[in-house]
Design a protein around this motif. Sequence first.
Motif, PDB file in Angstrom:
ATOM      1  N   GLN A   1      -2.562   6.343  -2.608  1.00 31.98           N
ATOM      2  CA  GLN A   1      -2.687   5.390  -2.646  1.00 31.98           C
ATOM      3  C   GLN A   1      -1.526   4.299  -2.327  1.00 31.98           C
ATOM      4  OE1 GLN A   1      -5.780   5.459  -2.428  1.00 31.98           O
ATOM      5  NE2 GLN A   1      -6.608   4.572  -4.490  1.00 31.98           N
ATOM      6  N   LEU A   2      -0.470   4.932  -2.801  1.00 29.81           N
ATOM      7  CA  LEU A   2       1.028   4.290  -2.042  1.00 29.81           C
ATOM      8  C   LEU A   2       0.804   3.401  -0.751  1.00 29.81           C
ATOM      9  CD1 LEU A   2       3.457   4.701  -4.694  1.00 29.81           C
ATOM     10  CD2 LEU A   2       1.722   2.627  -4.621  1.00 29.81           C
TER      11      LEU A   2
ATOM     12  N   ARG B   1      -1.675  -0.073   5.707  1.00 31.00           N
ATOM     13  CA  ARG B   1      -2.619  -1.315   5.723  1.00 31.00           C
ATOM     14  C   ARG B   1      -1.641  -2.289   5.708  1.00 31.00           C
ATOM     15  NH1 ARG B   1      -4.205  -5.732   3.370  1.00 31.00           N
ATOM     16  NH2 ARG B   1      -3.365  -5.035   1.646  1.00 31.00           N
ATOM     17  N   LEU B   2      -0.652  -2.514   4.929  1.00 32.72           N
ATOM     18  CA  LEU B   2       0.403  -3.828   4.497  1.00 32.72           C
ATOM     19  C   LEU B   2       1.236  -3.897   6.510  1.00 32.72           C
ATOM     20  CD1 LEU B   2       1.180  -4.467   1.343  1.00 32.72           C
ATOM     21  CD2 LEU B   2       0.444  -5.320   2.244  1.00 32.72           C
TER      22      LEU B   2
ATOM     23  N   LEU C   1       7.024  -2.003  -2.672  1.00 33.89           N
ATOM     24  CA  LEU C   1       5.825  -0.664  -2.573  1.00 33.89           C
ATOM     25  C   LEU C   1       6.632   0.933  -2.572  1.00 33.89           C
ATOM     26  CD1 LEU C   1       2.456  -1.715  -1.081  1.00 33.89           C
ATOM     27  CD2 LEU C   1       2.923  -1.181  -3.526  1.00 33.89           C
TER      28      LEU C   1
ATOM     29  N   LYS D   1      -1.655   4.907   1.676  1.00 31.35           N
ATOM     30  CA  LYS D   1      -2.010   3.854   2.486  1.00 31.35           C
ATOM     31  C   LYS D   1      -2.183   2.248   1.618  1.00 31.35           C
ATOM     32  CE  LYS D   1      -6.260   7.128   1.106  1.00 31.35           C
ATOM     33  NZ  LYS D   1      -7.617   7.518   0.505  1.00 31.35           N
ATOM     34  N   GLU D   2      -1.323   1.484   1.289  1.00 33.01           N
ATOM     35  CA  GLU D   2      -1.476   0.280   1.234  1.00 33.01           C
ATOM     36  C   GLU D   2      -0.370  -0.393   1.932  1.00 33.01           C
ATOM     37  OE1 GLU D   2      -2.111  -3.458  -0.413  1.00 33.01           O
ATOM     38  OE2 GLU D   2      -3.248  -1.574  -0.093  1.00 33.01           O
TER      39      GLU D   2
ATOM     40  N   GLN E   1       5.910  -7.469  -0.117  1.00 37.65           N
ATOM     41  CA  GLN E   1       4.683  -6.374  -0.469  1.00 37.65           C
ATOM     42  C   GLN E   1       5.527  -5.384   0.210  1.00 37.65           C
ATOM     43  OE1 GLN E   1       0.564  -8.182   1.070  1.00 37.65           O
ATOM     44  NE2 GLN E   1       0.961  -9.406  -1.110  1.00 37.65           N
TER      45      GLN E   1
END
Length: 166
Positions: free
Chosen positions: A48-49, A55-56, A89, A51-52, A85
């Motif tokens: 999840q990290l 994306r960012l 992360l 992927k995020e 951000q």
Amino acid sequence: LAKDDVVSMADSTITVDDIEGELFKIERIRDILVRRESELRYMMDDIQLCKEITRLKKELHKLVSIPDKDKSNEDRQKEDELLQQIHKLVETRDFLVDDVEFERLREKEEDKEMAEFLKSRLPRNLKKSGASSRRVPARAQQTSSPFTKTGLTLLKECCGFTCSIM
């Protein structure tokens, strides 16, 4: 009833040592499953990290590709926000990796203690039971762990320490 007339629920061919041995194996399997659940949770968090972060980074890349003269104040502000951000992360992911390493070391210590415990128990069991009482173990006692990889290895293979976005 005489002492010998006591009826047990246990199969008459099973000994107390057999029962204790099987209970011990069940406990070990439970421990393995708890460890595996923990590994899977770490992997899910890591995925999840990743992927995020990806994306960012894509969003940031779009903004960075705009020439400075064409950027609005809003674009610059968004760039800064995205960088913050992403940094947060990545930091969170670093803590996750540290947690995984701590768990691995703790499990290694537990395994070492268990091995020492088994070594200390084994000679007593052999003396007590003797070679003559060896029987083929019941099917339920022939369990072996289906998990051969450590959590660290699995995490490394699954977007872990070698994560391409880092």
